[in-house]
Design a protein around this motif. Structure first.
Motif, mmCIF file in Angstrom:
data_model
loop_
_atom_site.group_PDB
_atom_site.id
_atom_site.type_symbol
_atom_site.label_atom_id
_atom_site.label_comp_id
_atom_site.label_asym_id
_atom_site.label_seq_id
_atom_site.Cartn_x
_atom_site.Cartn_y
_atom_site.Cartn_z
ATOM 1 N N TYR A 1 0.842 -1.185 0.000
ATOM 2 C CA TYR A 1 0.000 0.000 0.000
ATOM 3 C C TYR A 1 0.878 1.235 0.000
ATOM 4 O O TYR A 1 1.853 1.325 0.739
ATOM 5 C CB TYR A 1 -0.921 -0.005 1.217
ATOM 6 C CG TYR A 1 -1.974 -1.091 1.152
ATOM 7 C CD1 TYR A 1 -3.144 -0.877 0.445
ATOM 8 C CD2 TYR A 1 -1.789 -2.320 1.775
ATOM 9 C CE1 TYR A 1 -4.115 -1.860 0.368
ATOM 10 C CE2 TYR A 1 -2.756 -3.310 1.712
ATOM 11 C CZ TYR A 1 -3.925 -3.077 0.994
ATOM 12 O OH TYR A 1 -4.882 -4.048 0.910
ATOM 13 N N ASN A 2 0.481 2.209 -0.810
ATOM 14 C CA ASN A 2 1.267 3.429 -0.921
ATOM 15 C C ASN A 2 0.760 4.551 -0.030
ATOM 16 O O ASN A 2 1.488 5.465 0.276
ATOM 17 C CB ASN A 2 1.301 3.905 -2.376
ATOM 18 C CG ASN A 2 2.142 2.988 -3.224
ATOM 19 O OD1 ASN A 2 3.315 2.807 -2.937
ATOM 20 N ND2 ASN A 2 1.554 2.395 -4.248
ATOM 21 N N CYS A 7 -1.405 8.832 -3.558
ATOM 22 C CA CYS A 7 -2.517 9.034 -4.501
ATOM 23 C C CYS A 7 -2.797 10.520 -4.690
ATOM 24 O O CYS A 7 -3.103 10.980 -5.792
ATOM 25 C CB CYS A 7 -3.775 8.322 -4.010
ATOM 26 S SG CYS A 7 -3.584 6.531 -3.849
ATOM 27 N N GLY A 34 -6.713 2.378 8.091
ATOM 28 C CA GLY A 34 -6.683 2.047 6.676
ATOM 29 C C GLY A 34 -7.821 2.504 5.824
ATOM 30 O O GLY A 34 -7.994 1.992 4.720
ATOM 31 N N GLU A 38 -6.879 3.178 -1.012
ATOM 32 C CA GLU A 38 -6.662 1.760 -1.281
ATOM 33 C C GLU A 38 -7.621 0.851 -0.506
ATOM 34 O O GLU A 38 -7.767 -0.317 -0.854
ATOM 35 C CB GLU A 38 -5.207 1.402 -0.999
ATOM 36 C CG GLU A 38 -4.278 2.081 -2.007
ATOM 37 C CD GLU A 38 -2.824 2.030 -1.626
ATOM 38 O OE1 GLU A 38 -2.033 1.511 -2.436
ATOM 39 O OE2 GLU A 38 -2.475 2.488 -0.510
ATOM 40 N N GLY A 42 -8.302 -0.784 -3.688
ATOM 41 C CA GLY A 42 -7.318 -1.858 -3.668
ATOM 42 C C GLY A 42 -5.908 -1.287 -3.758
ATOM 43 O O GLY A 42 -5.718 -0.088 -3.957
ATOM 44 N N PRO A 43 -4.894 -2.150 -3.615
ATOM 45 C CA PRO A 43 -3.506 -1.681 -3.676
ATOM 46 C C PRO A 43 -3.201 -1.015 -5.020
ATOM 47 O O PRO A 43 -3.776 -1.368 -6.047
ATOM 48 C CB PRO A 43 -2.683 -2.949 -3.504
ATOM 49 C CG PRO A 43 -3.614 -3.950 -2.921
ATOM 50 C CD PRO A 43 -4.991 -3.579 -3.385
ATOM 51 N N PHE A 44 -2.280 -0.077 -4.978
ATOM 52 C CA PHE A 44 -1.867 0.644 -6.186
ATOM 53 C C PHE A 44 -1.463 -0.336 -7.280
ATOM 54 O O PHE A 44 -0.732 -1.301 -7.034
ATOM 55 C CB PHE A 44 -0.697 1.580 -5.851
ATOM 56 C CG PHE A 44 -0.175 2.310 -7.050
ATOM 57 C CD1 PHE A 44 -0.880 3.373 -7.578
ATOM 58 C CD2 PHE A 44 1.013 1.923 -7.655
ATOM 59 C CE1 PHE A 44 -0.408 4.053 -8.690
ATOM 60 C CE2 PHE A 44 1.496 2.600 -8.761
ATOM 61 C CZ PHE A 44 0.784 3.663 -9.283
ATOM 62 N N GLN A 45 -1.966 -0.090 -8.476
ATOM 63 C CA GLN A 45 -1.654 -0.930 -9.630
ATOM 64 C C GLN A 45 -0.488 -0.322 -10.401
ATOM 65 O O GLN A 45 -0.579 0.820 -10.852
ATOM 66 C CB GLN A 45 -2.873 -1.026 -10.567
ATOM 67 C CG GLN A 45 -4.105 -1.627 -9.933
ATOM 68 C CD GLN A 45 -3.935 -3.111 -9.698
ATOM 69 O OE1 GLN A 45 -3.443 -3.820 -10.553
ATOM 70 N NE2 GLN A 45 -4.316 -3.565 -8.511
ATOM 71 N N MET A 53 -7.497 1.581 -11.618
ATOM 72 C CA MET A 53 -7.626 1.028 -10.275
ATOM 73 C C MET A 53 -8.987 0.351 -10.178
ATOM 74 O O MET A 53 -9.998 0.931 -10.567
ATOM 75 C CB MET A 53 -7.514 2.130 -9.226
ATOM 76 C CG MET A 53 -6.163 2.838 -9.209
ATOM 77 S SD MET A 53 -4.823 1.791 -8.677
ATOM 78 C CE MET A 53 -5.230 1.561 -6.967
#
Length: 176
Positions: A1-2, A7, A34, A38, A42-45, A53
């Motif tokens: 996760y970023n 973002c 959290g 994300e 969801g987690p960064f693509q 995303m």
């Protein structure tokens, strides 16, 4: 996760809208750690923005955290016809998708009726949600999401009693 700041480096307007929400505050709470971009996307693509995303734009996504609300919504006419959460709620700012609750409702409910109840309450400056989302627990803590949110949109006697408690047992006197 970023994380949300990553973002926000490209999506500044969305990040700024999110920063003032309860979701943003929840990110710093140990109980709700959290609730950021994300959590829903969801987690960064790698390869984004060309690679989109993922997002599931229906109530099942919101239900992962807002179970009580979505259970109420499913029991409502809105749930029956599949009107998704994002039709009424901006998922980033958490604000209504109109300038007021009544404006939001009248996007679909064009004829609110000219009944005494609707016109009297509207003339008094009440929003549709005053009665149609009355829960009686406005001062209760929503931690854990186990309190009524009013998303059945049903008007029960408790909605009337919240404002008219002084006249509940005096009907005969008023009519006389």
């Amino acid at each position: 996760y970023n994380g949300p700041d990553f973002c926000g480096s490209c999506h500044t307007d969305i990040h700024q809208a999110w920063e003032t929400t309860r979701h943003a505050a929840a990110f710093y709470s140990p109980a709700f750690q959290g609730v950021t971009c994300e959590a829903c996307h969801g987690p960064f693509q790698v390869g984004h923005p060309e690679r989109l995303m993922p997002i599931t734009p229906d109530a099942s996504l919101c239900a992962t955290c807002h179970k009580t609300t979505t259970d109420e919504w499913r029991a409502s006419r809105h749930g029956e016809i599949g009107l998704n959460c994002q039709a009424c709620h901006n998922p980033h700012s958490q604000a209504p998708m109109a300038e007021s609750i009544t404006a939001l409702c009248t996007n679909c409910h064009k004829d609110t009726g000219q009944s005494f109840t609707h016109s009297t309450h509207a003339n008094a400056g009440l929003e549709c949600s005053t009665c149609h989302m009355a829960t009686g627990n406005e001062n209760a803590s929503s931690v854990g999401g186990l309190i009524s949110t009013g998303h059945t949109f049903a008007v029960g006697s408790s909605a009337c009693i919240e404002c008219h408690q002084d006249t509940v047992h005096s009907r005969d006197t008023i009519l006389a």
